[in-house]
Design a protein around this motif. Structure first.
Motif, mmCIF file in Angstrom:
data_model
loop_
_atom_site.group_PDB
_atom_site.id
_atom_site.type_symbol
_atom_site.label_atom_id
_atom_site.label_comp_id
_atom_site.label_asym_id
_atom_site.label_seq_id
_atom_site.Cartn_x
_atom_site.Cartn_y
_atom_site.Cartn_z
ATOM 1 N N GLY A 92 0.822 -1.207 0.000
ATOM 2 C CA GLY A 92 0.000 0.000 0.000
ATOM 3 C C GLY A 92 0.850 1.248 0.000
ATOM 4 N N ALA A 93 1.841 1.284 0.879
ATOM 5 C CA ALA A 93 2.738 2.434 0.954
ATOM 6 C C ALA A 93 3.537 2.591 -0.332
ATOM 7 N N LEU A 94 3.962 1.484 -0.906
ATOM 8 C CA LEU A 94 4.715 1.538 -2.156
ATOM 9 C C LEU A 94 3.855 2.087 -3.293
ATOM 10 N N GLU A 150 8.460 5.945 -10.523
ATOM 11 C CA GLU A 150 8.027 4.707 -11.153
ATOM 12 C C GLU A 150 9.095 3.619 -11.100
ATOM 13 N N PHE A 151 10.386 3.994 -11.177
ATOM 14 C CA PHE A 151 11.432 2.965 -11.171
ATOM 15 C C PHE A 151 11.395 2.152 -9.885
ATOM 16 N N PHE A 152 10.870 2.755 -8.810
ATOM 17 C CA PHE A 152 10.803 2.084 -7.529
ATOM 18 C C PHE A 152 9.652 1.084 -7.479
ATOM 19 N N LYS A 153 8.658 1.267 -8.374
ATOM 20 C CA LYS A 153 7.422 0.492 -8.290
ATOM 21 C C LYS A 153 7.225 -0.508 -9.410
ATOM 22 N N PHE A 172 7.044 -4.328 -9.171
ATOM 23 C CA PHE A 172 6.163 -4.898 -8.154
ATOM 24 C C PHE A 172 4.685 -4.731 -8.506
ATOM 25 N N ARG A 173 4.413 -4.218 -9.686
ATOM 26 C CA ARG A 173 3.024 -4.053 -10.106
ATOM 27 C C ARG A 173 2.393 -5.417 -10.409
#
Length: 403
Positions: free
Chosen positions: A151-153, A159-162, A165-166
């Motif tokens: 949720g926090a992510l 976007e490179f951080f996420k 993990f999508r």
């Protein structure tokens, strides 16, 4: 053949990057950490805004030892009356008994839900906002960081951080921190806006008073909750106990962690009885945690809170921050920005900064950069740092730059 701790570190501890600092720290005291070989390192980042009252503050240690002699975990959070939790919750609400030019429509915050960490505080606040408003849309900021759970992510601002993990939570929109026109993106579909008072991992970005006044006004108009993330800024770091005090506003939900614990793991999301009460029914136990509000962590946190107030650490942070700014003048430093002892010293490039940080660490001054601003040096030492220690730290940084 003897295998060192360093070898075991790489063999058995999950790694978060290919290039950890891998300093072997044996003990810490005040603003210093000491390696297994006896080398001292001045901690200029407080374990990333955690050790606000310094490492192993005597009053924090005394509170921990006193609690250990009574009990540790008893039962899941919220069932037993535990003195340390109650005293800490009351002390926190006293720091929030503040008048504001732009108050929350729900009144003062008087209910505390304890968690184990900042990211858990974010998760709890998101559930609370959805449950209270009946809405599902959240608005966060570009280049913001609110934690690493899913949720926090989902709120993360890069976007490179996420991307790997999508899929993450749907219904997340983003605005520019401190940019007034973006406030119009907050509508009656928005459950909550979650925002750092001062942008942390974006490189210490300080918005205007007018921005926060407009943000508070907009949230009230459309019925969206205003969640202020003070996980890095809270407990005196920016020159007041809570950073939002300097901006003339009041949140609907407040988040804290990091410096809150005095070195122990703890976090909290805080709101009024009116908002927090929705977690009690439909369903019952709307949010639960086993170790949230652990009595030893609460004892440590209460001692840290008291030390912060009794030693006027928040007030002192302003003068100490100004001293850093006055000393860190160099052609390679473009600017030093921030409030109190939450500072960023910006340089021309990551390469220049990384070389400077590496050499500072070699000379015994530990600093770092920011997740979403890799050309700025993080300067966030324990609030107990002395003027002489600040001069010593700045001398190291300037010596490295000159070399």
């Amino acid at each position: 053949m003897y295998i060192t701790h360093r070898q075991h570190f790489f063999d058995h501890l999950a790694q978060t990057s290919d290039y950890p600092l891998a300093l072997e720290i044996e003990r810490a005291e005040g603003v210093f950490m000491y390696s297994s070989e006896g080398k001292s390192y001045m901690d200029l980042i407080s374990g990333i805004a955690v050790s606000n009252v310094g490492h192993r503050h005597p009053k924090v240690l005394a509170a921990i030892h006193e609690q250990l002699d009574k009990h540790m975990h008893l039962l899941v959070y919220g069932e037993y009356v535990q003195g340390t939790q109650v005293r800490l919750a009351r002390a926190l609400t006293e720091t929030l008994d503040l008048e504001s030019e732009n108050p929350s429509p729900f009144g003062l915050i008087d209910n505390i839900y304890f968690t184990n960490s900042g990211t858990e505080a974010v998760e709890g606040a998101m559930k609370l906002a959805k449950r209270y408003t009946g809405r599902t849309e959240f608005i966060s900021c570009f280049n913001a960081y609110h934690g690493a759970t899913q949720g926090a992510l989902s709120l993360a601002g890069a976007e490179f951080f996420k991307r790997n993990f999508r899929p993450l939570l749907p219904g997340i929109k983003q605005i520019k921190h401190g940019y007034l026109p973006d406030i119009e993106k907050i509508t009656d579909n928005t459950a909550a806006v979650i925002i750092e008072v001062i942008g942390g991992e974006s490189g210490v970005r300080v918005p205007s008073l007018a921005y926060f006044a407009a943000l508070r006004k907009r949230c009230t108009e459309v019925g969206a909750l205003l969640i202020l993330d003070e996980i890095q800024t809270g407990f005196g770091r920016t020159g007041s106990f809570w950073a939002f005090e300097q901006f003339g506003i009041y949140p609907d939900i407040l988040l804290s962690a990091k410096g809150m614990g005095g070195g122990m793991p703890i976090g909290a999301f805080m709101a009024s009885h009116k908002i927090m009460g929705v977690l009690k029914s439909n369903p019952i136990l709307g949010h639960i945690t086993t170790f949230g509000g652990h009595p030893v962590s609460c004892a440590s946190s209460l001692a840290a809170l008291q030390v912060t107030l009794e030693e006027n650490l928040a007030t002192g942070a302003n003068a100490k921050g100004d001293l850093f700014k006055s000393l860190l003048i160099h052609p390679d430093i473009k600017e030093v920005r921030g409030k109190g002892l939450m500072l960023a010293a910006e340089m021309e490039s990551f390469e220049k900064l990384k070389d400077t940080i590496d050499k500072c660490i070699e000379k015994g001054a530990v600093t770092d950069w920011f997740l979403f601003c890799d050309n700025a040096m993080r300067i966030a030492p324990p609030l107990i740092i002395t003027e002489d220690q600040i001069r010593e730290a700045c001398a190291v940084i300037l010596d490295v730059l000159n070399s």
